[in-house]
Write a protein that holds these residues in place. Structure first.
Motif, PDB file in Angstrom:
ATOM      1  N   ARG A  73     -11.609  17.812  20.025  1.00  0.00           N
ATOM      2  CA  ARG A  73     -11.739  19.439  20.268  1.00  0.00           C
ATOM      3  C   ARG A  73     -11.860  20.098  19.063  1.00  0.00           C
ATOM      4  O   ARG A  73     -12.762  20.953  19.106  1.00  0.00           O
ATOM      5  N   ARG A  74     -10.644  20.154  18.271  1.00  0.00           N
ATOM      6  CA  ARG A  74     -10.522  20.720  16.996  1.00  0.00           C
ATOM      7  C   ARG A  74     -11.828  20.379  16.388  1.00  0.00           C
ATOM      8  O   ARG A  74     -12.282  21.542  15.239  1.00  0.00           O
ATOM      9  N   THR A 116     -16.986  15.290  16.717  1.00  0.00           N
ATOM     10  CA  THR A 116     -16.382  15.257  18.132  1.00  0.00           C
ATOM     11  C   THR A 116     -16.321  13.537  18.439  1.00  0.00           C
ATOM     12  O   THR A 116     -15.290  13.416  19.015  1.00  0.00           O
ATOM     13  N   ASP A 120     -12.693  11.784  18.859  1.00  0.00           N
ATOM     14  CA  ASP A 120     -12.207  11.082  20.010  1.00  0.00           C
ATOM     15  C   ASP A 120     -12.014   9.426  19.697  1.00  0.00           C
ATOM     16  O   ASP A 120     -10.864   9.070  20.407  1.00  0.00           O
TER      17      ASP A 120
END
Length: 197
Positions: A73-74, A116, A120
Motif C-alpha cells: 500500500r505505501r 506494489t 506484497d
C-alpha cells in the motif's frame, strides 16, 4: 509518545518496525513522501545508453526498495506520488525530465505496479533471505519491463525486437547488480533488527 519498537507481527515489512507513535497517519505520510523523494533523487543518477532513449538510472532500484521496505500500500502510494508529481511538471524523472509523453514513461508505470507486487511479497517474507530477495527483485524487474518495453515500442514506433534490444537487453547486467545489492541489504536489515522469519 512511545519510543518502543512495534511488535513484529506475521506479515510485517521493515517500515512496520518503526517505533510506535500516536499519529501513525503522519508517519505513513512521511514514509510515502520519503519513498517518492528517494525515487526522484535516484532517477537523477542517469547514464545514457547509445542507441536507446532509455538511460540506466537508480530509480528502478529505489522503486523496488521502496516497495519492499514500505509494503504494497505505501509502496504503491509512494510511486503514485512520484508519477503524479513528475507528470505535473516537476523534473524528477530520469535525467531531470517530466511529463507523461516520454518514451521511458512506461517504466514509471511499471515501477508503480512493481512496487506494489514486491511490497506484497515482502509482507510474505520475500525480503528475509538472499534467495527470496533475489526472486522478489527479479519479479519486480520483470514487471517493470513488461510495462516499459511495450510502452517504449508504442511511443517510438519501434518494432518489438527493437524495443527489447533498446529497452531491455542493455539493462540486464545493471539489474543483476541491483538485485545483488538488495540481496545483501534487505536480509541484513532483518538480521540487524533480529526479526528474521
Amino acid at each position: 509518545m512511545s519510543t518502543a519498537a512495534a511488535p513484529v507481527r506475521t506479515g510485517a515489512v521493515l517500515a512496520d518496525l518503526l517505533p510506535a507513535v500516536r499519529h501513525r497517519y503522519a508517519v505513513d505520510t512521511a514514509l510515502v513522501v520519503g519513498g517518492a523523494a528517494l525515487t526522484g533523487i535516484a532517477a537523477q543518477i542517469a547514464v545514457p545508453i547509445p542507441g536507446s532513449p532509455v538511460p540506466v538510472t537508480g530509480q528502478t532500484f529505489a522503486a523496488l526498495l521502496v516497495g519492499t521496505a514500505l509494503g504494497a500500500r505505501r509502496g504503491f502510494l509512494s510511486l503514485a506520488v512520484y508519477a503524479l508529481v513528475g507528470m505535473a511538471g516537476i523534473p524528477w524523472f530520469a535525467g531531470g525530465s517530466s511529463g507523461a509523453g516520454g518514451a521511458s514513461f512506461g517504466y514509471v508505470l511499471g515501477m508503480l505496479l512493481a512496487a506494489t507486487v514486491v511490497g506484497d511479497l515482502a509482507r510474505r517474507g520475500g525480503d528475509r533471505s538472499v534467495l527470496r530477495t533475489a526472486g522478489t527483485m527479479v519479479l519486480g524487474s520483470a514487471i517493470i519491463y513488461a510495462v516499459g518495453v511495450p510502452y517504449l515500442a508504442l511511443s517510438t514506433g519501434m518494432s518489438a525486437s527493437a524495443a527489447i534490444a533498446a529497452g531491455l537487453v542493455p539493462f540486464l547486467l545493471g539489474d543483476a547488480l541491483k538485485a545483488a545489492l538488495a540481496m545483501g541489504a534487505l536480509p541484513a536489515a532483518w538480521k540487524l533488527v533480529g526479526r528474521r522469519d
